[in-house]
Design a protein around this motif. Structure first.
Motif, short mmCIF file in Angstrom:
data_model
loop_
_atom_site.label_atom_id
_atom_site.label_comp_id
_atom_site.label_asym_id
_atom_site.label_seq_id
_atom_site.Cartn_x
_atom_site.Cartn_y
_atom_site.Cartn_z
N ALA A 175 1.00 -1.09 0.04
CA ALA A 175 -0.01 0.08 0.13
C ALA A 175 1.00 1.79 0.29
CB ALA A 175 -0.59 0.34 0.93
N LEU A 176 1.86 1.09 0.75
CA LEU A 176 3.03 2.23 0.59
C LEU A 176 3.70 3.13 -0.46
CD1 LEU A 176 2.20 2.02 3.89
CD2 LEU A 176 4.09 2.89 5.01
N SER A 209 3.14 8.67 -7.03
CA SER A 209 2.59 10.11 -6.95
C SER A 209 2.82 11.27 -6.53
CB SER A 209 1.28 10.04 -6.07
OG SER A 209 -0.14 8.70 -6.05
N PHE A 210 4.43 11.44 -6.15
CA PHE A 210 5.16 12.17 -5.63
C PHE A 210 6.51 11.95 -6.41
CE2 PHE A 210 2.33 11.57 -2.31
CZ PHE A 210 2.21 12.37 -1.43
N ALA A 211 5.86 12.67 -7.93
CA ALA A 211 7.12 12.01 -8.35
C ALA A 211 8.07 12.90 -8.58
CB ALA A 211 7.16 12.36 -9.91
N ALA A 212 8.10 14.04 -8.49
CA ALA A 212 8.31 15.33 -7.96
C ALA A 212 10.00 14.72 -6.82
CB ALA A 212 8.00 16.93 -7.22
N ILE A 216 -4.21 8.48 10.87
CA ILE A 216 -4.73 8.57 9.30
C ILE A 216 -5.17 7.04 9.76
CG2 ILE A 216 -4.03 8.22 7.46
CD1 ILE A 216 -1.68 10.56 7.62
N GLY A 217 -6.39 6.78 9.38
CA GLY A 217 -7.47 5.72 9.14
C GLY A 217 -8.70 5.96 9.69
N ASP A 244 -4.83 6.36 2.05
CA ASP A 244 -4.18 6.58 3.93
C ASP A 244 -2.43 6.65 3.66
OD1 ASP A 244 -6.00 6.56 5.77
OD2 ASP A 244 -6.13 4.21 6.04
N ALA A 245 -2.55 5.97 2.87
CA ALA A 245 -0.65 6.13 2.58
C ALA A 245 -0.24 7.49 1.82
CB ALA A 245 -0.08 5.08 1.20
#
Length: 338
Positions: A78-79, A85-88, A160-161, A301-302
């Motif tokens: 999952a993580l 998603s954070f390609a920068a 978070i959850g 969540d990740a």
């Protein structure tokens, strides 16, 4: 398979360059636990390489979680799946997962590893000994977020959850509709009362059963820590003393052990509701041994965890306040993913 330098493997595993060199080139004896850490570090690097990490600044996040073995692959997947998603940035995850992690062990990991980290994603039993450590980390600009089980009142940035109390209420609502007997004795099973998340699920379940179906009795069994053999032993002891128990709501792991206990005592189960869509539970759901699972989107969540930690450092612009909880989903064998 991608090739990684000794320096990369050392950074990922937290071991020295000399230890990595000795192990990979078979120069002298290496302890089995050390060898396992090295192989897991290489596997984690390979998994993140496949996720297509973009070039850019390297950001280290430590994932420290007290969790059963059966849930660990789900957490890793999952993580790791959200890194792209954070390609920068070049996000690097260092996993420290264990079924037998103690408060002392988690404190040691936080004091040693987290000091060289940009953030920590933490799941731990609620213990006062952790609170000063989290406060000290925050003062040193090392933020912590909790996942799945909270440490309320601590210096963590946010939880978070899902709302675990409401998750217990959802399970109670389903149980009250499915039990077709006049009176049932429901076994509510938790690995440990030390986890706030599990405690809240049990509390929500008990209160909601009293509201929806007060004719049913609820008894709580704790102490198996989500481990099959321990769960089997604790549930077997309970069944031998309570011959009328006929339904289960389990808030953690160890479901094969629970089912084995009922089978060993030749007891019929009228309903079985659990949590988490891991491979083990998917198989039991498919076989009809579990009626429903309560779960939430770990990938989402990740995403929220990474965004929160990156925003703390100013790597991302501050966004609108996130939803306080993750959405609660109900999974049966008829709507589970293949």
């Amino acid at each position: 398979m991608a090739k990684f330098t000794l320096k990369q493997i050392a950074a990922q595993s937290g071991l020295s360059l000399a230890t990595i060199d000795r192990a990979l080139h078979q120069r002298g004896n290496v302890h089995a636990r050390t060898e396992h850490r090295i192989q897991q570090a290489i596997a984690d690097l390979e998994l993140m390489h496949k996720a297509g990490l973009a070039r850019g600044r390297t950001i280290y996040f430590d994932v420290i979680m007290h969790t059963p073995d059966r849930f660990q692959p789900l957490i890793r997947e999952a993580l790791s799946s959200q890194i792209a998603s954070f390609a920068a940035f070049k996000l690097q995850l260092r996993f420290h997962l264990g079924a037998n992690l103690t408060t002392e062990g988690i404190n040691a990991l936080l004091n040693k590893n987290a000091l060289h980290s940009h953030g920590v994603i933490l799941k731990a039993a609620c213990a006062e000994a952790l609170y000063p450590t989290l406060e000290a980390l925050l003062k040193q600009r090392v933020p912590v977020v909790t996942m799945m089980s909270d440490l309320p009142g601590s210096a963590r940035l946010r939880y978070i959850g899902m709302d675990n109390f409401d998750a217990g209420k959802v399970a109670a609502f389903l149980m009250s509709k499915w039990l077709r007997v006049t009176r049932s004795h429901i076994l509510a099973v938790t690995g440990s009362h030390d986890f706030i998340g599990e405690r809240e699920r049990i509390d929500g379940f008990q209160r909601a059963i009293a509201q929806f179906a007060p004719q049913h009795q609820v008894s709580v069994v704790a102490g198996g820590y989500g481990i099959d053999d321990r769960m089997h032993q604790s549930v077997t002891r309970f069944l031998q003393q309570h011959p009328d128990a006929d339904a289960v709501y389990t808030v953690g792991g160890g479901n094969p052990g629970i089912l084995r206990a009922f089978a060993g005592e030749k007891r019929t189960l009228n309903a079985f509701i659990g949590h988490d869509l891991d491979r083990e539970n998917c198989a039991l759901l498919h076989q009809g041994k579990i009626d429903a699972l309560i779960e939430h989107n770990l990938q989402l969540d990740a995403l929220h965890a990474f965004r929160t930690l990156l925003a703390f450092h100013g790597f991302l612009p501050a966004s609108e306040p996130p939803a306080p909880y993750s959405r609660i989903n109900i999974i049966t064998r008829y709507n589970m993913t293949a």
